[in-house]
Design a protein around this motif. Structure first.
Motif, PDB file in Angstrom:
ATOM      1  N   ARG A 105      -1.980  -9.417   8.797  1.00 29.83           N
ATOM      2  CA  ARG A 105      -2.230  -9.356   7.356  1.00 29.83           C
ATOM      3  C   ARG A 105      -3.310  -8.334   7.024  1.00 29.83           C
ATOM      4  O   ARG A 105      -3.190  -7.577   6.062  1.00 29.83           O
ATOM      5  N   THR A 106      -4.351  -8.295   7.847  1.00 27.88           N
ATOM      6  CA  THR A 106      -5.468  -7.385   7.584  1.00 27.88           C
ATOM      7  C   THR A 106      -5.076  -5.926   7.814  1.00 27.88           C
ATOM      8  O   THR A 106      -5.439  -5.045   7.038  1.00 27.88           O
ATOM      9  N   LEU A 107      -4.320  -5.691   8.875  1.00 26.03           N
ATOM     10  CA  LEU A 107      -3.901  -4.318   9.164  1.00 26.03           C
ATOM     11  C   LEU A 107      -3.040  -3.767   8.029  1.00 26.03           C
ATOM     12  O   LEU A 107      -3.216  -2.623   7.599  1.00 26.03           O
ATOM     13  N   LYS A 108      -2.143  -4.590   7.549  1.00 25.16           N
ATOM     14  CA  LYS A 108      -1.279  -4.142   6.461  1.00 25.16           C
ATOM     15  C   LYS A 108      -2.103  -3.886   5.202  1.00 25.16           C
ATOM     16  O   LYS A 108      -1.940  -2.859   4.540  1.00 25.16           O
ATOM     17  N   MET A 109      -2.996  -4.812   4.913  1.00 22.22           N
ATOM     18  CA  MET A 109      -3.836  -4.671   3.727  1.00 22.22           C
ATOM     19  C   MET A 109      -4.688  -3.407   3.781  1.00 22.22           C
ATOM     20  O   MET A 109      -4.738  -2.637   2.827  1.00 22.22           O
ATOM     21  N   MET A 110      -5.324  -3.175   4.921  1.00 24.84           N
ATOM     22  CA  MET A 110      -6.206  -2.008   5.033  1.00 24.84           C
ATOM     23  C   MET A 110      -5.429  -0.698   5.021  1.00 24.84           C
ATOM     24  O   MET A 110      -5.956   0.331   4.590  1.00 24.84           O
ATOM     25  N   SER A 111      -4.202  -0.729   5.505  1.00 22.15           N
ATOM     26  CA  SER A 111      -3.383   0.475   5.447  1.00 22.15           C
ATOM     27  C   SER A 111      -3.023   0.783   4.003  1.00 22.15           C
ATOM     28  O   SER A 111      -3.090   1.930   3.563  1.00 22.15           O
ATOM     29  N   ARG A 112      -2.686  -0.260   3.272  1.00 26.12           N
ATOM     30  CA  ARG A 112      -2.317  -0.066   1.875  1.00 26.12           C
ATOM     31  C   ARG A 112      -3.507   0.338   1.022  1.00 26.12           C
ATOM     32  O   ARG A 112      -3.341   0.914  -0.045  1.00 26.12           O
ATOM     33  N   MET A 113      -4.710   0.012   1.491  1.00 28.39           N
ATOM     34  CA  MET A 113      -5.909   0.417   0.763  1.00 28.39           C
ATOM     35  C   MET A 113      -6.329   1.829   1.151  1.00 28.39           C
ATOM     36  O   MET A 113      -7.219   2.403   0.536  1.00 28.39           O
ATOM     37  N   GLY A 114      -5.718   2.369   2.195  1.00 29.11           N
ATOM     38  CA  GLY A 114      -6.065   3.718   2.634  1.00 29.11           C
ATOM     39  C   GLY A 114      -7.209   3.744   3.636  1.00 29.11           C
ATOM     40  O   GLY A 114      -7.696   4.804   4.006  1.00 29.11           O
ATOM     41  N   ILE A 115      -7.640   2.565   4.099  1.00 22.84           N
ATOM     42  CA  ILE A 115      -8.748   2.490   5.054  1.00 22.84           C
ATOM     43  C   ILE A 115      -8.252   2.819   6.459  1.00 22.84           C
ATOM     44  O   ILE A 115      -8.923   3.467   7.239  1.00 22.84           O
ATOM     45  N   LEU A 116      -7.054   2.372   6.775  1.00 17.83           N
ATOM     46  CA  LEU A 116      -6.458   2.650   8.080  1.00 17.83           C
ATOM     47  C   LEU A 116      -5.221   3.527   7.934  1.00 17.83           C
ATOM     48  O   LEU A 116      -4.582   3.550   6.884  1.00 17.83           O
ATOM     49  N   ARG A 117      -4.905   4.232   9.012  1.00 18.77           N
ATOM     50  CA  ARG A 117      -3.636   4.957   9.096  1.00 18.77           C
ATOM     51  C   ARG A 117      -2.706   4.164   9.990  1.00 18.77           C
ATOM     52  O   ARG A 117      -3.109   3.664  11.031  1.00 18.77           O
ATOM     53  N   GLU A 118      -1.465   4.109   9.589  1.00 21.24           N
ATOM     54  CA  GLU A 118      -0.447   3.424  10.373  1.00 21.24           C
ATOM     55  C   GLU A 118       0.323   4.494  11.134  1.00 21.24           C
ATOM     56  O   GLU A 118       0.957   5.343  10.519  1.00 21.24           O
ATOM     57  N   LEU A 119       0.274   4.442  12.458  1.00 22.69           N
ATOM     58  CA  LEU A 119       0.932   5.468  13.267  1.00 22.69           C
ATOM     59  C   LEU A 119       2.212   4.938  13.889  1.00 22.69           C
ATOM     60  O   LEU A 119       2.247   3.823  14.400  1.00 22.69           O
ATOM     61  N   GLU A 120       3.241   5.755  13.854  1.00 28.92           N
ATOM     62  CA  GLU A 120       4.514   5.405  14.484  1.00 28.92           C
ATOM     63  C   GLU A 120       4.616   6.214  15.754  1.00 28.92           C
ATOM     64  O   GLU A 120       5.075   7.329  15.746  1.00 28.92           O
ATOM     65  N   LEU A 121       4.171   5.645  16.841  1.00 26.05           N
ATOM     66  CA  LEU A 121       4.161   6.420  18.081  1.00 26.05           C
ATOM     67  C   LEU A 121       5.375   6.140  18.950  1.00 26.05           C
ATOM     68  O   LEU A 121       5.348   6.316  20.150  1.00 26.05           O
ATOM     69  N   ALA A 122       6.439   5.679  18.311  1.00 27.23           N
ATOM     70  CA  ALA A 122       7.721   5.538  18.995  1.00 27.23           C
ATOM     71  C   ALA A 122       7.660   4.614  20.195  1.00 27.23           C
ATOM     72  O   ALA A 122       8.379   4.764  21.150  1.00 27.23           O
ATOM     73  N   GLU A 123       6.765   3.650  20.142  1.00 29.67           N
ATOM     74  CA  GLU A 123       6.695   2.709  21.246  1.00 29.67           C
ATOM     75  C   GLU A 123       7.196   1.329  20.806  1.00 29.67           C
ATOM     76  O   GLU A 123       6.955   0.333  21.466  1.00 29.67           O
ATOM     77  N   GLY A 124       7.813   1.279  19.670  1.00 25.64           N
ATOM     78  CA  GLY A 124       8.370   0.005  19.216  1.00 25.64           C
ATOM     79  C   GLY A 124       7.397  -0.827  18.409  1.00 25.64           C
ATOM     80  O   GLY A 124       7.760  -1.859  17.867  1.00 25.64           O
ATOM     81  N   HIS A 125       6.155  -0.406  18.362  1.00 25.26           N
ATOM     82  CA  HIS A 125       5.221  -1.117  17.495  1.00 25.26           C
ATOM     83  C   HIS A 125       4.240  -0.123  16.901  1.00 25.26           C
ATOM     84  O   HIS A 125       4.057   0.976  17.405  1.00 25.26           O
ATOM     85  N   LYS A 126       3.634  -0.527  15.815  1.00 23.60           N
ATOM     86  CA  LYS A 126       2.737   0.370  15.110  1.00 23.60           C
ATOM     87  C   LYS A 126       1.348   0.378  15.719  1.00 23.60           C
ATOM     88  O   LYS A 126       0.909  -0.601  16.292  1.00 23.60           O
ATOM     89  N   HIS A 127       0.682   1.511  15.552  1.00 21.49           N
ATOM     90  CA  HIS A 127      -0.706   1.626  15.968  1.00 21.49           C
ATOM     91  C   HIS A 127      -1.529   1.985  14.741  1.00 21.49           C
ATOM     92  O   HIS A 127      -1.025   2.592  13.806  1.00 21.49           O
ATOM     93  N   TYR A 128      -2.792   1.599  14.795  1.00 27.12           N
ATOM     94  CA  TYR A 128      -3.664   1.833  13.651  1.00 27.12           C
ATOM     95  C   TYR A 128      -4.942   2.532  14.083  1.00 27.12           C
ATOM     96  O   TYR A 128      -5.438   2.318  15.190  1.00 27.12           O
ATOM     97  N   GLU A 129      -5.469   3.332  13.186  1.00 30.89           N
ATOM     98  CA  GLU A 129      -6.753   3.979  13.421  1.00 30.89           C
ATOM     99  C   GLU A 129      -7.416   4.168  12.067  1.00 30.89           C
ATOM    100  O   GLU A 129      -6.769   4.092  11.032  1.00 30.89           O
ATOM    101  N   ILE A 130      -8.737   4.424  12.092  1.00 32.21           N
ATOM    102  CA  ILE A 130      -9.456   4.615  10.847  1.00 32.21           C
ATOM    103  C   ILE A 130      -8.960   5.905  10.194  1.00 32.21           C
ATOM    104  O   ILE A 130      -8.574   6.845  10.879  1.00 32.21           O
ATOM    105  N   ASN A 131      -8.894   5.899   8.881  1.00 29.66           N
ATOM    106  CA  ASN A 131      -8.369   7.054   8.154  1.00 29.66           C
ATOM    107  C   ASN A 131      -9.503   7.937   7.640  1.00 29.66           C
ATOM    108  O   ASN A 131      -9.975   7.747   6.531  1.00 29.66           O
TER     109      ASN A 131
END
Lengths: 149, 149
Positions: free
Chosen positions: A62-88
């Motif tokens: 829930r937090t990862l999704k929320m922070m991505s939508r707020m622009g705090i985190l970046r959601e990365l699609e690294l083709a490993e079947g799941h998402k990765h996150y980092e600070i934006n």
DNA sequence: CTTCCTGCAAAGAGTTTGCATTTGT
DNA sequence: ACAAATGCAAACTCTTTGCAGGAAG
């Protein structure tokens, strides 16, 4: 533009949301993550567990999704079947070159990409959160083993 | 560079693989898909079913992955929880601006992005399959309803 | 003291896999 | 003939959700 617990609280409250210990801790983890590192939900769960912070996976998702939508985190699609996150953070803004066979990812910077993204969102009236160039390719060593999957 | 059944056969055989009716039909669907359209695995299954071609979902998943790795299809991450596929033709090469709240996607073209991708892969010795700029943003109408999820 | 958030367990969606059968080459 | 591909069903992974108790504003 570095996020602090205080600025996060303000931004949350503006939307009628709340600053919880869990959210503060998760933000802190990402703030202190070495440059270029990124975590999946499971990774984050594990990092937190090792620090003695038992935050549930639900809350993490829930937090990862929320922070991505707020622009705090970046959601990365690294083709490993799941998402990765980092600070934006614009200063560390980068992109990925991914091998479709071995999934190895190389990071690279390019100044003009963010400009293209800004121009495009401005034109359409969108509010920019993040833009990423993802290159799918075959790395040198996988090119040599074309027959195998 | 348009794929035909014959050129697909050649390319498959070079790798010790085979041209099957299923693969030929799936390629055909993507060749004849109106420009800018893209299908998920389920979508493709449904399109095929309506044409009276009952190809199993397993085969569809296997074929989509294979054709993406061969560079015949592009794998799109449109933030809807599942992947979409489209034919990979430089002449129709485009990118996506996606609203993180309503998931609406706008397509746009930009000539310099492919150049950046080519330069990058050349430099690293990779074989380019596809490059996509994905912009995550909030669309005008979702900006007006900030409070709701 | 009200509304939002968490943690748990269960459900859900999309995708992958093992295996017997069928089919290209 | 032989290896590879298909179809089926079951398994699997990642993610989401409903709900009761707990916490923030």
């Amino acid at each position: 533009m570095t996020y602090t617990a205080a600025s996060l609280r303000t931004e949350l409250n503006e939307r009628g949301w709340r600053l919880t210990p869990q959210r503060e801790i998760i933000l802190d983890i990402f703030q202190n993550l070495p440059n270029g590192n990124h975590l999946s939900a499971e990774d984050l769960f594990e990092v937190l567990r090792l620090k003695g912070e038992n935050i549930s996976l639900s809350t993490i998702y829930r937090t990862l999704k929320m922070m991505s939508r707020m622009g705090i985190l970046r959601e990365l699609e690294l083709a490993e079947g799941h998402k990765h996150y980092e600070i934006n953070q614009p200063s560390h803004h980068h992109h990925h070159l991914i091998c479709v066979k071995c999934n190895k990812a190389i990071e690279f910077k390019n100044e003009s990409i963010l400009k293209i993204g800004s121009k495009m969102t401005l034109k359409e009236g969108y509010q920019l959160l993040d833009c990423q160039l993802t290159i799918h390719a075959i790395c040198p060593s996988c090119q040599r083993s074309l027959m195998t999957d």
